[in-house]
Design a protein around this motif. Structure first.
Motif, PDB file in Angstrom:
ATOM      1  N   ASP A   1      17.494   9.534  17.470  1.00 27.78           N
ATOM      2  CA  ASP A   1      16.491   9.623  18.538  1.00 27.78           C
ATOM      3  C   ASP A   1      16.102  11.065  18.839  1.00 27.78           C
ATOM      4  O   ASP A   1      14.924  11.414  18.969  1.00 27.78           O
ATOM      5  CB  ASP A   1      17.028   8.928  19.813  1.00 27.78           C
ATOM      6  CG  ASP A   1      15.989   8.769  20.899  1.00 27.78           C
ATOM      7  OD1 ASP A   1      14.922   9.419  20.814  1.00 27.78           O
ATOM      8  OD2 ASP A   1      16.227   8.009  21.851  1.00 27.78           O
TER       9      ASP A   1
ATOM     10  N   ASP B   1      13.471  14.274  16.959  1.00 25.06           N
ATOM     11  CA  ASP B   1      12.069  14.613  17.213  1.00 25.06           C
ATOM     12  C   ASP B   1      11.932  15.517  18.437  1.00 25.06           C
ATOM     13  O   ASP B   1      10.830  15.785  18.902  1.00 25.06           O
ATOM     14  CB  ASP B   1      11.245  13.340  17.410  1.00 25.06           C
ATOM     15  CG  ASP B   1      11.905  12.396  18.406  1.00 25.06           C
ATOM     16  OD1 ASP B   1      12.622  12.878  19.315  1.00 25.06           O
ATOM     17  OD2 ASP B   1      11.719  11.177  18.275  1.00 25.06           O
TER      18      ASP B   1
ATOM     19  N   ILE C   1      13.362  14.960  21.501  1.00 21.89           N
ATOM     20  CA  ILE C   1      13.598  14.337  22.800  1.00 21.89           C
ATOM     21  C   ILE C   1      14.246  12.966  22.638  1.00 21.89           C
ATOM     22  O   ILE C   1      13.864  12.177  21.768  1.00 21.89           O
ATOM     23  CB  ILE C   1      12.282  14.208  23.603  1.00 21.89           C
ATOM     24  CG1 ILE C   1      12.585  13.719  25.018  1.00 21.89           C
ATOM     25  CG2 ILE C   1      11.278  13.283  22.896  1.00 21.89           C
ATOM     26  CD1 ILE C   1      11.421  13.868  25.973  1.00 21.89           C
ATOM     27  N   VAL C   2      15.240  12.742  23.470  1.00 21.81           N
ATOM     28  CA  VAL C   2      15.897  11.438  23.486  1.00 21.81           C
ATOM     29  C   VAL C   2      15.125  10.533  24.443  1.00 21.81           C
ATOM     30  O   VAL C   2      15.241  10.636  25.665  1.00 21.81           O
ATOM     31  CB  VAL C   2      17.371  11.575  23.928  1.00 21.81           C
ATOM     32  CG1 VAL C   2      18.018  10.195  24.041  1.00 21.81           C
ATOM     33  CG2 VAL C   2      18.139  12.436  22.928  1.00 21.81           C
ATOM     34  N   ASP C   3      14.267   9.714  23.859  1.00 20.13           N
ATOM     35  CA  ASP C   3      13.381   8.880  24.670  1.00 20.13           C
ATOM     36  C   ASP C   3      13.379   7.425  24.209  1.00 20.13           C
ATOM     37  O   ASP C   3      12.512   6.639  24.587  1.00 20.13           O
ATOM     38  CB  ASP C   3      11.951   9.433  24.605  1.00 20.13           C
ATOM     39  CG  ASP C   3      11.417   9.451  23.184  1.00 20.13           C
ATOM     40  OD1 ASP C   3      12.216   9.243  22.242  1.00 20.13           O
ATOM     41  OD2 ASP C   3      10.203   9.665  23.001  1.00 20.13           O
TER      42      ASP C   3
ATOM     43  N   VAL D   1      12.846   6.476  21.193  1.00 24.66           N
ATOM     44  CA  VAL D   1      11.956   6.291  20.046  1.00 24.66           C
ATOM     45  C   VAL D   1      12.304   7.327  18.973  1.00 24.66           C
ATOM     46  O   VAL D   1      12.363   8.530  19.254  1.00 24.66           O
ATOM     47  CB  VAL D   1      10.468   6.451  20.446  1.00 24.66           C
ATOM     48  CG1 VAL D   1       9.571   6.325  19.217  1.00 24.66           C
ATOM     49  CG2 VAL D   1      10.089   5.416  21.497  1.00 24.66           C
ATOM     50  N   VAL D   2      12.522   6.858  17.767  1.00 24.61           N
ATOM     51  CA  VAL D   2      12.753   7.762  16.636  1.00 24.61           C
ATOM     52  C   VAL D   2      11.381   8.112  16.050  1.00 24.61           C
ATOM     53  O   VAL D   2      10.825   7.388  15.242  1.00 24.61           O
ATOM     54  CB  VAL D   2      13.657   7.091  15.574  1.00 24.61           C
ATOM     55  CG1 VAL D   2      13.799   7.993  14.347  1.00 24.61           C
ATOM     56  CG2 VAL D   2      15.019   6.763  16.169  1.00 24.61           C
TER      57      VAL D   2
HETATM   58 CA    CA Z   1      12.946  10.525  20.281  1.00 19.49          CA
END
Ligand code: CA
Length: 528
Positions: free
Chosen positions: A256, A259, A261-263, A265-266
């Protein structure tokens, strides 16, 4: 847009119709319509007038019935024109109160069999909207129509779109006094396949085409579905929701943040390699299933089937690329819906599609057992299916040279059809037409965290139709676009750049800022 219809966990038929959600000329002279807009602009034709003009008329082989549909909270007033081309190709043309002079053909989903629902944005924008049921009536999850009616199979595969367009162009022209100045096609899933089919086989039919999550490699992906269904059916292969959640969290933990940011979404899937995801770390000690905290060897074999390419003999296009592990396997529109059936694989979309395809198209035996069917066994059946349904032709120079523009879009977390197959097609297409042609006339966008045709953890909505129209009518080629995520009330909760492949949206905003993480300006399209 069409994507909303595909919300997960609705009836599979609808979803696939979403194998749509989703959501898709002529005529005269074989070249694109060159009508000027002046005629359209000077013609005052409202929905009532259009309906009165067309009611009972026989146009292009169809007798038309009409009904004025009043405006509601989402849809403007329009004239619904219905007709049937013998024997059973039903179509509908929706003529808006204020025509913008252009035509929009919306593709179907799954194995069709029902009229594509109203696609709201084009009607709001004043397009005359054209849809059909693809030539038969029935369940979108069933290929039964093809067993004893090879013409219906042809209509579904490739004939319905140009056939309906021929009549639709005449009908729109009869209603407004001038032909459409531009005609566009948009579809998702099977509709995305129809979109590429039109580009490849009918290069002058549409001025612009949007192919979303295209199921273009029918022989290949159905074969991949078959292979993975067998892995799920193997002893110990059943994949419960708990196992899926375990897998998803493992992948998110690994990928995750790659990119920026851990949000949830990969967004940089290229960085989430098999080595990084390291799924084998989940193996149960000894390989037998010891509970929800690990995957058995049989379950790891399912993951392997899922993530590796499926290649079949007879043609270099009989193939489907492996799926990415995205960390969103546990989304309601994800692995359970399409692959595992949460432990009951016969309830999953992929099993059902390959099963009906074996019974009614390949084996042509309603009693055939798809789990005992060898995909490569009957080459002639694969050739037949490919001739009907495959839209794998990479050389689209005729479309490009005629001025056509193509936007291809695919959800990065699509667990029905592999985004990697779509990427492969676009790479093959670029090799075939040349980089310059591809750059001038085609675009590929991958929407991170988005399910099949829409939904999912990532922002799933982008106005591709306006981008296409700007490109076709004004020469403004689309670059980075914007994707939105809406809540149940239609309010925008997050935006994200929709980057041109192979770029991905990298977070470049302030750290630990929840508000910044929700706006597109905090991201930069970056190369992996
Ligand atoms: Ca992410």
């Amino acid at each position: 847009m069409i994507a909303e219809k595909l919300q997960p966990r609705v009836a599979h038929a609808v979803t696939l119709a979403a194998m749509t959600a989703s959501l898709v000329m002529s005529a005269c002279g074989g070249s694109r319509q060159a009508a000027t807009r002046s005629g359209a602009n000077s013609t005052v034709v409202n929905a009532q007038t259009a309906c009165a003009t067309l009611s009972g008329k026989s146009i292009g082989g169809a007798t038309l019935t009409t009904a004025v549909i009043p405006a509601n909270e989402t849809t403007p007033m329009y004239c619904k024109v219905s007709g049937t081309l013998a024997p059973a190709l039903n179509f509908e043309i929706r003529l808006p109160d204020k025509w913008n002079g252009k035509l929009y053909y919306a593709g179907g989903g799954g194995y069709d069999g029902a009229m594509t629902e109203v696609v709201v944005p084009p009607l709001v924008h004043g397009y005359a909207e054209v849809v059909s049921d693809s030539g038969h009536q029935g369940d979108g999850m069933s290929a039964a129509f093809a067993l004893n009616d090879t013409f219906a199979a042809q209509l579904f595969g490739s004939l319905s779109v140009p056939t309906v367009m021929s009549t639709a162009l005449k009908t729109v022209t009869a209603a407004y006094g001038v032909p459409p100045a531009k005609s566009y096609f948009e579809g998702c899933s099977n509709g995305g396949r129809e979109a590429l089919m039109a580009v490849q086989r009918n290069p002058n039919l549409f001025d612009g085409v949007i192919a979303r999550s295209p199921g273009y490699n029918w022989v290949g992906f159905m074969g991949a579905f078959n292979r993975t269904a067998k892995a799920l059916a193997a002893p110990g292969g059943a994949f419960s929701a708990a196992k899926t959640a375990l897998l998803a969290k493992h992948v998110r933990d690994a990928c995750d943040g790659l990119d920026g940011i851990v949000d949830g979404v990969v967004s940089n899937p290229a960085a989430c390699t098999a080595k990084v995801a390291n799924v084998t770390a989940l193996r149960c000690a000894g390989g037998a299933d010891t509970g929800d905290t690990c995957l058995s060897d049989a379950q790891l074999a399912v993951v392997k089937s899922w993530t590796t390419d499926a290649v079949f003999t007879g043609s270099n296009t009989f193939r489907s690329k492996g799926y990415n592990l995205t960390g969103n396997e546990d989304d309601p529109g994800g692995f359970g819906l399409w692959v595992s059936g949460d432990g009951e694989f016969r309830k999953a979309g992929q099993y059902m599609f390959q099963d009906t395809s074996v019974k009614y198209v390949l084996a042509r035996d309603p009693n055939a057992d798809s789990l005992k069917y060898t995909w490569d066994k009957n080459q002639s059946a694969l050739y037949s299916m490919a001739a009907l349904n495959d839209a794998t032709q990479a050389d689209i120079r005729a479309f490009i040279q005629a001025g056509g523009k193509l936007i291809v879009w695919h959800g990065g977390s699509d667990m029905a059809l592999s985004v990697n197959s779509t990427i492969e097609y676009m790479i093959n297409m670029e090799k075939s037409v040349g980089a310059e042609n591809a750059a001038a006339s085609t675009r590929l966008y991958v929407a991170p965290g988005v399910n099949h045709c829409g939904g999912g953890a990532g922002p799933d909505r982008t106005d591709l139709l306006t981008a296409l129209d700007q490109w076709v009518t004004k020469g403004i080629a689309p670059s980075t676009l914007t994707a939105e995520k809406l809540d149940a009330n239609g309010a925008v909760t997050r935006t994200l750049p929709l980057c041109r492949y192979p770029q991905f949206p990298k977070y470049t905003g302030p750290a630990n800022d929840a508000a910044a993480a929700k706006v597109a300006t905090s991201y930069t399209c970056a190369s992996p």
